[in-house]
Write a protein that holds these residues in place. Structure first.
Motif, PDB file in Angstrom:
ATOM      1  N   GLU A 193       0.825  -1.205   0.000  1.00  0.00           N
ATOM      2  CA  GLU A 193       0.000   0.000   0.000  1.00  0.00           C
ATOM      3  C   GLU A 193       0.857   1.252   0.000  1.00  0.00           C
ATOM      4  O   GLU A 193       0.538   2.247  -0.653  1.00  0.00           O
ATOM      5  CB  GLU A 193      -0.912  -0.017   1.232  1.00  0.00           C
ATOM      6  N   ILE A 194       1.948   1.206   0.752  1.00  0.00           N
ATOM      7  CA  ILE A 194       2.860   2.348   0.846  1.00  0.00           C
ATOM      8  C   ILE A 194       4.091   2.030   0.001  1.00  0.00           C
ATOM      9  O   ILE A 194       4.753   1.011   0.207  1.00  0.00           O
ATOM     10  CB  ILE A 194       3.264   2.610   2.299  1.00  0.00           C
ATOM     11  N   PRO A 195       4.428   2.859  -0.985  1.00  0.00           N
ATOM     12  CA  PRO A 195       5.514   2.523  -1.906  1.00  0.00           C
ATOM     13  C   PRO A 195       6.889   2.700  -1.292  1.00  0.00           C
ATOM     14  O   PRO A 195       7.071   3.487  -0.346  1.00  0.00           O
ATOM     15  CB  PRO A 195       5.304   3.519  -3.055  1.00  0.00           C
ATOM     16  N   ASP A 196       7.850   1.962  -1.865  1.00  0.00           N
ATOM     17  CA  ASP A 196       9.245   2.216  -1.530  1.00  0.00           C
ATOM     18  C   ASP A 196       9.556   3.668  -1.893  1.00  0.00           C
ATOM     19  O   ASP A 196       9.161   4.152  -2.957  1.00  0.00           O
ATOM     20  CB  ASP A 196      10.166   1.288  -2.327  1.00  0.00           C
ATOM     21  N   GLY A 197      10.251   4.339  -1.022  1.00  0.00           N
ATOM     22  CA  GLY A 197      10.575   5.736  -1.273  1.00  0.00           C
ATOM     23  C   GLY A 197       9.690   6.711  -0.531  1.00  0.00           C
ATOM     24  O   GLY A 197       9.911   7.926  -0.588  1.00  0.00           O
ATOM     25  N   TYR A 198       8.682   6.158   0.183  1.00  0.00           N
ATOM     26  CA  TYR A 198       7.805   7.077   0.910  1.00  0.00           C
ATOM     27  C   TYR A 198       8.584   7.843   1.975  1.00  0.00           C
ATOM     28  O   TYR A 198       8.511   9.081   2.046  1.00  0.00           O
ATOM     29  CB  TYR A 198       6.641   6.334   1.557  1.00  0.00           C
ATOM     30  N   GLU A 199       9.324   7.117   2.830  1.00  0.00           N
ATOM     31  CA  GLU A 199      10.030   7.767   3.931  1.00  0.00           C
ATOM     32  C   GLU A 199      11.110   8.704   3.416  1.00  0.00           C
ATOM     33  O   GLU A 199      11.336   9.777   3.977  1.00  0.00           O
ATOM     34  CB  GLU A 199      10.639   6.716   4.868  1.00  0.00           C
ATOM     35  N   GLU A 200      11.791   8.277   2.313  1.00  0.00           N
ATOM     36  CA  GLU A 200      12.912   9.081   1.821  1.00  0.00           C
ATOM     37  C   GLU A 200      12.461  10.306   1.029  1.00  0.00           C
ATOM     38  O   GLU A 200      13.115  11.364   1.096  1.00  0.00           O
ATOM     39  CB  GLU A 200      13.825   8.241   0.913  1.00  0.00           C
ATOM     40  N   TYR A 201      11.368  10.206   0.307  1.00  0.00           N
ATOM     41  CA  TYR A 201      11.050  11.262  -0.659  1.00  0.00           C
ATOM     42  C   TYR A 201       9.639  11.849  -0.518  1.00  0.00           C
ATOM     43  O   TYR A 201       9.466  13.069  -0.514  1.00  0.00           O
ATOM     44  CB  TYR A 201      11.245  10.737  -2.090  1.00  0.00           C
ATOM     45  N   ILE A 202       8.622  10.978  -0.413  1.00  0.00           N
ATOM     46  CA  ILE A 202       7.256  11.503  -0.403  1.00  0.00           C
ATOM     47  C   ILE A 202       6.957  12.230   0.907  1.00  0.00           C
ATOM     48  O   ILE A 202       6.433  13.352   0.913  1.00  0.00           O
ATOM     49  CB  ILE A 202       6.226  10.370  -0.636  1.00  0.00           C
ATOM     50  N   ARG A 203       7.301  11.601   2.069  1.00  0.00           N
ATOM     51  CA  ARG A 203       6.986  12.216   3.361  1.00  0.00           C
ATOM     52  C   ARG A 203       7.727  13.545   3.548  1.00  0.00           C
ATOM     53  O   ARG A 203       7.104  14.551   3.945  1.00  0.00           O
ATOM     54  CB  ARG A 203       7.318  11.252   4.491  1.00  0.00           C
ATOM     55  N   PRO A 204       9.049  13.592   3.236  1.00  0.00           N
ATOM     56  CA  PRO A 204       9.724  14.894   3.343  1.00  0.00           C
ATOM     57  C   PRO A 204       9.111  15.958   2.427  1.00  0.00           C
ATOM     58  O   PRO A 204       9.041  17.139   2.789  1.00  0.00           O
ATOM     59  CB  PRO A 204      11.165  14.587   2.922  1.00  0.00           C
ATOM     60  N   LEU A 205       8.648  15.539   1.235  1.00  0.00           N
ATOM     61  CA  LEU A 205       8.038  16.482   0.307  1.00  0.00           C
ATOM     62  C   LEU A 205       6.756  17.063   0.901  1.00  0.00           C
ATOM     63  O   LEU A 205       6.513  18.287   0.850  1.00  0.00           O
ATOM     64  CB  LEU A 205       7.734  15.767  -1.019  1.00  0.00           C
ATOM     65  N   LEU A 206       5.929  16.175   1.485  1.00  0.00           N
ATOM     66  CA  LEU A 206       4.677  16.625   2.094  1.00  0.00           C
ATOM     67  C   LEU A 206       4.939  17.551   3.281  1.00  0.00           C
ATOM     68  O   LEU A 206       4.281  18.592   3.449  1.00  0.00           O
ATOM     69  CB  LEU A 206       3.842  15.419   2.534  1.00  0.00           C
ATOM     70  N   LEU A 207       5.904  17.161   4.149  1.00  0.00           N
ATOM     71  CA  LEU A 207       6.219  17.976   5.329  1.00  0.00           C
ATOM     72  C   LEU A 207       6.732  19.355   4.934  1.00  0.00           C
ATOM     73  O   LEU A 207       6.383  20.376   5.552  1.00  0.00           O
ATOM     74  CB  LEU A 207       7.239  17.249   6.203  1.00  0.00           C
ATOM     75  N   ARG A 208       7.569  19.391   3.881  1.00  0.00           N
ATOM     76  CA  ARG A 208       8.078  20.686   3.414  1.00  0.00           C
ATOM     77  C   ARG A 208       6.920  21.570   2.972  1.00  0.00           C
ATOM     78  O   ARG A 208       6.848  22.753   3.335  1.00  0.00           O
ATOM     79  CB  ARG A 208       9.039  20.462   2.244  1.00  0.00           C
ATOM     80  N   GLY A 209       6.005  20.987   2.187  1.00  0.00           N
ATOM     81  CA  GLY A 209       4.878  21.775   1.699  1.00  0.00           C
ATOM     82  C   GLY A 209       3.985  22.261   2.825  1.00  0.00           C
ATOM     83  O   GLY A 209       3.470  23.399   2.790  1.00  0.00           O
ATOM     84  N   GLN A 210       3.796  21.414   3.828  1.00  0.00           N
ATOM     85  CA  GLN A 210       2.955  21.798   4.962  1.00  0.00           C
ATOM     86  C   GLN A 210       3.597  22.918   5.774  1.00  0.00           C
ATOM     87  O   GLN A 210       2.908  23.838   6.248  1.00  0.00           O
ATOM     88  CB  GLN A 210       2.677  20.568   5.835  1.00  0.00           C
ATOM     89  N   ARG A 211       4.948  22.848   5.918  1.00  0.00           N
ATOM     90  CA  ARG A 211       5.642  23.909   6.661  1.00  0.00           C
ATOM     91  C   ARG A 211       5.516  25.253   5.934  1.00  0.00           C
ATOM     92  O   ARG A 211       5.234  26.279   6.553  1.00  0.00           O
ATOM     93  CB  ARG A 211       7.125  23.559   6.827  1.00  0.00           C
ATOM     94  N   LEU A 212       5.703  25.216   4.636  1.00  0.00           N
ATOM     95  CA  LEU A 212       5.612  26.459   3.864  1.00  0.00           C
ATOM     96  C   LEU A 212       4.201  27.029   3.918  1.00  0.00           C
ATOM     97  O   LEU A 212       4.003  28.252   4.032  1.00  0.00           O
ATOM     98  CB  LEU A 212       6.016  26.198   2.403  1.00  0.00           C
ATOM     99  N   ALA A 213       3.203  26.130   3.807  1.00  0.00           N
ATOM    100  CA  ALA A 213       1.813  26.597   3.856  1.00  0.00           C
ATOM    101  C   ALA A 213       1.472  27.160   5.226  1.00  0.00           C
ATOM    102  O   ALA A 213       0.727  28.148   5.343  1.00  0.00           O
ATOM    103  CB  ALA A 213       0.878  25.438   3.499  1.00  0.00           C
ATOM    104  N   ALA A 214       2.033  26.525   6.314  1.00  0.00           N
ATOM    105  CA  ALA A 214       1.744  26.982   7.683  1.00  0.00           C
ATOM    106  C   ALA A 214       2.260  28.396   7.914  1.00  0.00           C
ATOM    107  O   ALA A 214       1.650  29.189   8.651  1.00  0.00           O
ATOM    108  CB  ALA A 214       2.355  26.004   8.685  1.00  0.00           C
ATOM    109  N   ARG A 215       3.369  28.752   7.278  1.00  0.00           N
ATOM    110  CA  ARG A 215       3.915  30.098   7.432  1.00  0.00           C
ATOM    111  C   ARG A 215       2.961  31.159   6.886  1.00  0.00           C
ATOM    112  O   ARG A 215       3.039  32.325   7.241  1.00  0.00           O
ATOM    113  CB  ARG A 215       5.259  30.203   6.707  1.00  0.00           C
TER     114      ARG A 215
END
Length: 687
Positions: free
Chosen positions: A660-682
């Motif tokens: 269900e969760i692809p290889d690369g989620y922890e390395e690439y997808i999750r950091p991408l989402l967190l970055r976007g959320q941080r920028l949006a929160a600002r």
């Protein structure tokens, strides 16, 4: 009536289409295969191969190239195991190996190396190596194309220099661009090869391209022999042919015994004197053989694609509401069946035409064996023209069939994209189509000039015999008979094959005559137009003969009618596609004497009526190809019509869906989402 789930409706629709068809599918199938025995042989082999796990296809799309290549070697080996277990004849073995959906390096051994060697080697060389070749004790390839030269054989750079002191030939690649290239099987598979090289006599005289039998690899450990460089040329376009090791080869003064020159027709004496062949281009027989087999292969290849497309077009409902309250089947739309039915007609025509051509090639080969080269020039022109016409049409037809599948046609699971990618190089290998057009043009102009001269000479004599002059024409130049017939074409019924044939022959004559008139300054596309016109005239005459033979080969009245209708559609659509030439040369008469409608309009309406006659029989006609689901390997071409379920099932088997969760989620997808959320929160955004 309760509405069925869409996937069940697709099954019901295909069943209904088969019930609507009035033809005996089995009878037409035997006609296509040539006999009931030939069909039985095919189906028996399919049943064995398709149920063997070695030939399971589900994992193929997800393998990398090395895995697929090793897997195809496994399949080749397994076919030989089955041959031994079932005591298959050569014909049964070849049937089995032809079923492998993957392109494979064994092909060149079977269709080029072995037939060329057996046809052109000396009796002594055949005695020594013939059984080894026939039983794969050695495996061969055909080394002709070079890095810098393909269709222009006379300019090949590889040399074979005769050394009278040691009675050897020295095979050499004098330049980097002399490297043999695109050689199927040379990269990793083959142990031997037939090499096309310039024959150099003592003193340096070049006698042109000749064939030589050369060992490439050790029979002990498969290592490459000294003085030879071999390797794979790399990944091909669209990922196709990944299981064939198209290779390169370079030779550094490699010496071979003098008797390894293929010397059935020409040879070099021990002293270094050249003994000429009976015909300068007799060594081109290998290419002509391959071209002759390409016509039948095109028919079967298009047959697969059109089976998938027509089945899916009956199963797929989309758009307008029909009388039954359901969306219409897409096969009923003229925009769909006007694209698919001509493809079906061409697949039948090419398949039947190719079978006749292979018989003609066999007859020519028998004559060549006795030194009779009288049919060689005709066969060269015929195979050149047909190879170009058929491969161009089939490549276009495969893509047209794929597009008729709509968005799902781009899925690998649809199957036609895979077929298209594998077929596409047919337009350039064994002679680039545009180069072959020039060869057809030269043959047509030469025949035109010779026949014109014969008519002039004959008319100066008394009595003048038109039939005697016409007897000089071959089937490929039959269109020239109209040079001595200036009578206008009488208006007639478009459904009469001879009307279409005569129009296409007159078009060919006009095209050649116009080219000759402007030969000092022809327009840019003249060669292609002339070659196509001449070849289509030949094909049309051949199809007319096929139509005449149908009643004797298909005894069922309805079956004969439907096949004749399909071949007539082939003629009509060929004529429709030639309208620009017909109008340019003022050749189109108003059929039936009805001046109120133009010839163009009546021709196009004749095509439309032919579609209406054939549409109810389309499913029966594609079923007659006899392809099993295993052979088609298509979710959209399923025999039972359950296409959506098959498409869903294939998607579930994709390795990407194993978790269900692809290889690369922890390395690439999750950091991408967190970055976007941080920028949006600002900026005050909240999840």
């Amino acid at each position: 009536m309760p509405r069925l789930p869409p996937n069940e409706q697709t099954h019901v629709d295909l069943v209904a289409a088969r019930e609507q068809s009035r033809v005996d599918v089995g009878a037409i199938r035997e006609y296509l295969y040539g006999s009931k025995e030939r069909w039985n042989l095919h189906s028996e082999i399919v049943n064995i191969v398709s149920t063997d796990p070695v030939f399971a296809k589900a994992r193929w799309p997800f393998m990398n190239r090395k895995e697929r290549y090793k897997n195809v070697l496994r399949m080749i080996h397994r076919v030989h195991e089955l041959q031994d277990a079932y005591k298959w004849s050569t014909a049964q073995f070849r049937e089995a190996i032809s079923l492998l959906d993957e392109t494979h390096p064994y092909t060149l051994h079977l269709v080029a190396f072995e037939p060329v060697f057996m046809a052109q080697a000396s009796p002594e060389l055949r005695q020594k190596y013939g059984e080894l070749i026939a039983n794969a004790g050695i495996i061969g390839c055909y080394l002709q194309t070079e890095l810098a030269h393909g269709s222009n054989l006379t300019s090949l750079e590889t040399t074979a220099t005769y050394l009278p002191d040691t009675k050897q030939f020295e095979i050499h690649s004098p330049t980097f661009t002399a490297s043999k290239w695109w050689v199927g099987g040379a990269g990793k598979f083959a142990t031997h090869g037939v090499v096309q090289a310039q024959l150099i006599l003592p003193g340096g005289k070049n006698m042109g391209p000749h064939l030589f039998f050369v060992q490439l690899r050790s029979l002990d450990d498969h290592s490459v022999l000294p003085g030879i460089q071999l390797g794979d040329i790399g990944i091909k376009a669209m990922g196709a042919w990944s299981t064939t090791d198209n290779g390169y080869a370079r030779f550094d003064h490699v010496k071979i015994p003098a008797e390894h020159m293929l010397s059935k027709f020409s040879r070099v004496t021990e002293e270094g004197k050249y003994v000429q062949p009976p015909h300068a281009k007799i060594s081109y027989g290998g290419m002509m053989y391959i071209r002759s087999t390409m016509i039948t292969n095109a028919g079967w290849t298009a047959g697969k694609a059109i089976t998938i497309a027509i089945r899916y077009a009956h199963a797929r409902r989309q758009g307008n509401i029909s009388e039954d309250g359901l969306e219409k089947q897409i096969i009923t739309y003229s925009s769909v069946h006007s694209r698919l039915l001509p493809i079906l007609s061409r697949s039948y025509a090419f398949l039947l035409l190719g079978r006749n051509l292979e018989r003609s090639f066999s007859a020519m080969s028998s004559r060549l064996a006795t030194g009779d080269t009288s049919l060689l020039a005709e066969m060269h022109a015929t195979t050149s023209g047909l190879k170009t016409l058929v491969s161009t049409a089939t490549a276009q037809d495969l893509e047209t069939a794929r597009r008729c599948l709509g968005g799902h046609g781009f899925s690998e699971a649809a199957g036609i994209g895979r077929i298209y990618a594998a077929y596409l190089p047919n337009t350039t290998f064994e002679g680039d189509n545009f180069i072959l057009d020039l060869q057809v043009l030269r043959a047509a102009v030469k025949a035109f000039n010779a026949y014109s001269s014969s008519i002039t000479t004959a008319r100066s004599r008394t009595p003048y015999s038109e039939s005697a002059v016409s007897s000089l024409l071959s089937p490929f130049t039959r269109f020239l008979r109209h040079l001595s017939d200036s009578s206008p074409l009488q208006p007639n019924d478009w459904y009469e094959p001879h009307v279409v044939v005569e129009l296409l022959e007159r078009r060919a004559l006009c095209a050649v005559r116009e080219y000759v008139r402007h030969s000092n300054d022809p327009d840019a596309g003249a060669a292609q137009r002339v070659a196509k016109a001449v070849t289509e005239a030949f094909v049309a005459a051949q199809v007319e003969s096929l139509i005449q033979d149908v009643p004797s080969q298909l005894t069922g009245r309805e079956e004969a009618r439907v096949v004749v209708d399909l071949l007539v559609l082939f003629l009509l659509t060929t004529l429709e596609n030639a309208l620009l030439d017909l109008l340019s040369f003022d050749l189109l008469p108003p059929p039936g004497g009805r001046e109120i409608d133009s010839g163009v309009r009546t021709l196009r309406m004749a095509v439309k009526r032919q579609y209406s006659r054939l549409l109810p029989e389309a499913i029966g006609l594609v079923d007659a190809f006899g392809f099993s689901d295993w052979e088609l390997d298509s979710a959209l071409g399923k025999d039972d019509g359950r296409v959506y379920e098959a498409l869903w099932d294939r998607a579930q088997k994709d390795p990407l869906n194993e978790s269900e969760i692809p290889d690369g989620y922890e390395e690439y997808i999750r950091p991408l989402l967190l970055r976007g959320q941080r920028l949006a929160a600002r900026r005050g955004a909240k999840l």
